[in-house]
Write a protein that holds these residues in place. Structure first.
Motif, PDB file in Angstrom:
ATOM      1  N   MET A  56      62.167  23.023  70.642  1.00 58.48           N
ATOM      2  CA  MET A  56      60.821  23.336  70.141  1.00 58.48           C
ATOM      3  C   MET A  56      60.011  22.077  69.855  1.00 58.48           C
ATOM      4  SD  MET A  56      60.210  26.733  69.566  1.00 58.48           S
ATOM      5  CE  MET A  56      59.283  26.934  68.062  1.00 58.48           C
ATOM      6  N   ALA A  57      60.707  20.979  69.616  1.00 55.43           N
ATOM      7  CA  ALA A  57      60.013  19.734  69.251  1.00 55.43           C
ATOM      8  C   ALA A  57      59.349  19.065  70.450  1.00 55.43           C
ATOM      9  CB  ALA A  57      60.998  18.768  68.600  1.00 55.43           C
ATOM     10  N   GLU A  61      51.690  26.810  70.743  1.00 62.03           N
ATOM     11  CA  GLU A  61      50.548  26.767  69.832  1.00 62.03           C
ATOM     12  C   GLU A  61      49.256  27.206  70.506  1.00 62.03           C
ATOM     13  OE1 GLU A  61      50.588  22.760  68.516  1.00 62.03           O
ATOM     14  OE2 GLU A  61      52.403  22.989  67.294  1.00 62.03           O
ATOM     15  N   ASP A  97      56.854  18.199  73.388  1.00 58.18           N
ATOM     16  CA  ASP A  97      55.408  18.397  73.509  1.00 58.18           C
ATOM     17  C   ASP A  97      55.060  19.522  74.479  1.00 58.18           C
ATOM     18  OD1 ASP A  97      54.816  16.423  71.705  1.00 58.18           O
ATOM     19  OD2 ASP A  97      54.503  14.854  73.212  1.00 58.18           O
ATOM     20  N   LYS A 121      55.615  22.719  72.523  1.00 56.34           N
ATOM     21  CA  LYS A 121      54.715  22.893  71.380  1.00 56.34           C
ATOM     22  C   LYS A 121      53.297  23.252  71.818  1.00 56.34           C
ATOM     23  CE  LYS A 121      55.407  19.016  69.144  1.00 56.34           C
ATOM     24  NZ  LYS A 121      55.327  17.990  68.068  1.00 56.34           N
ATOM     25  N   LYS A 122      52.793  22.571  72.851  1.00 53.23           N
ATOM     26  CA  LYS A 122      51.418  22.820  73.293  1.00 53.23           C
ATOM     27  C   LYS A 122      51.240  24.251  73.784  1.00 53.23           C
ATOM     28  CE  LYS A 122      50.413  18.029  74.509  1.00 53.23           C
ATOM     29  NZ  LYS A 122      50.195  17.047  75.610  1.00 53.23           N
TER      30      LYS A 122
END
Length: 427
Positions: A147-148, A157, A150, A153-154
């Motif tokens: 999950m960390a 989110e 990029d 995450k992008k």
């Protein structure tokens, strides 16, 4: 200059895991780059990675090109804002064959211990059950770790979210690295900077599952100086397959580069020596209007990707379209290639019988094909010296054109004024 220093000099190095350069200095290392089969051809964006493998091999190391028969079924979320369409196995097989043939053109497969190798990750995933995979690979990488990244995450989110299919991609790519480390003694994975998260997942899997050490290196993503996407034109991607992007268009892509882009891209793509590149930059700066760097880069890469013969055709096409060159080059092209050269130019078919009996230029351009709105308009411009056929200016409105005027027994190229071309072909 070693491999890493070479990348630094060319402005290509982006990230490198500590210890990588030292490991490469010890002797021959096996390293790989993955290529996803989203199409049956690679494009110029992939060319930087292909040439990274070539330079890696030239530095005395063993390059492995991985074509992602398995990962191609999943879709890499890196750099993507939406879910990618999944491809059928039949389409993937077709794409894999095309990409494999292109890679074989660049890499050396007869170089002893450092001979290149092409692998397909479907070969080790085809018999790997889902339960076996999540037990043998999934338990070693935490969800927090995944999950960390990029790329994850992008998407999570954002508005589109991410399917489990794409979420699992980094674990699948990580397992590729583990498999190559275990079975091919592959210690290094390389790729574009957007692949860093996926690559280090592989090094983690090697460390946690195999209690071993693996290394990572990424190169800069190539961009144009104006911020627009590299390798894209109004007509779409610049492909390495001549059936998708003709050698002429390929040549023109590099020829039309800005001065700043030409300097950056020459360092990235050219195999000229450092001294030769520096000298070329100096000569270009002394006379930028000659576009020496653009011409040198366009010529070198057209030969590298296509052939010397393809370069000559591209040069003759350029000479014809922009410098009043001869139409003779058309005799070396098939019909699809001719239409490609004249993309955007009005093209009109005509029956051979019309030319066998002869037809006046006025009747041809003012009636049979709509180069002019009327015969009177055609006659007036012809008499004024504003019309040419196959580069020959014709000032007599009654001049007969026959089948003998056809280039390659098929084409007439009419020109109205200086820049208005019309392709007339028998068909």
């Amino acid at each position: 200059m070693n491999f890493v220093e070479e990348l630094r000099w060319r402005g290509m190095l982006h990230d490198i895991m500590p210890g990588t350069e030292e490991e490469l200095a010890k002797g021959m290392v096996s390293g790989y780059i993955g290529f996803d089969p989203t199409a049956d051809s690679l494009h110029v964006g992939s060319l930087a990675q292909i040439l990274t493998l070539v330079r890696f091999q030239q530095a005395g190391h063993k390059p492995i090109a991985l074509v992602g028969g398995a990962t191609g079924m999943v879709g890499d979320p890196s750099g993507k804002s939406a879910e990618r369409n999944l491809l059928s196995e039949e389409v993937l097989d077709h794409n894999l064959a095309g990409i494999r043939a292109q890679l074989e053109k660049f890499l050396d497969f007869d170089r002893g211990a450092s001979s290149a190798e092409i692998v397909n990750n479907y070969d080790w995933f085809r018999t790997f059950s889902f339960l076996d995979f999540i037990r043998d690979a999934g338990k070693h990488i935490t969800v927090n770790y995944m999950m960390a990244k990029d790329s994850v995450k992008k998407r999570i989110e954002g508005d589109t979210g991410m399917s489990f299919t794409e979420f699992s991609y980094q674990l699948i790519q990580g397992y590729d690295f583990y498999w190559l480390w275990k079975n091919k003694n592959c210690l290094l994975q390389m790729g574009g900077s957007d692949q860093w998260g996926n690559i280090v997942t592989g090094t983690e899997l090697v460390r946690r599952k195999g209690a071993g050490t693996a290394y990572a290196l990424t190169t800069q993503l190539i961009k144009k100086a104006d911020g627009t996407k590299f390798g894209k034109t109004e007509g779409g991607n610049i492909w390495l397959d001549p059936a998708k992007t003709s050698p002429f268009k390929f040549y023109q892509f590099w020829l039309n580069a800005t001065d700043e882009d030409a300097k950056n891209w020459t360092r990235i793509f050219s195999f000229r020596t450092h001294e030769a590149i520096i000298e070329l930059e100096k000569q270009h700066d002394e006379a930028p209007h000659l576009r020496l760097m653009q011409k040198a880069l366009a010529e070198e890469l057209t030969v590298l990707v296509h052939s010397g013969e393809a370069l000559q055709t591209a040069l003759r096409t350029t000479e014809f379209l922009f410098n009043n060159g001869s139409t003779d080059f058309l005799s070396q092209l098939n019909h699809e290639q001719v239409l490609d050269v004249f993309e955007g130019v009005p093209a009109y078919p005509i029956a051979m019988e019309v030319l066998e009996s002869g037809i006046s230029i006025t009747d041809l351009l003012g009636e049979k094909v709509p180069v002019f709105a009327s015969k009177s308009e055609a006659k007036k411009m012809i008499a004024g010296g504003g019309v040419a056929v196959n580069r020959e200016k014709i000032a007599d409105p009654a001049r007969l054109l026959t089948a003998a005027h056809l280039v390659n027994n098929k084409y007439l190229v009419a020109q109205k004024g200086k820049k208005n071309y019309f392709l007339i072909f028998v068909g």
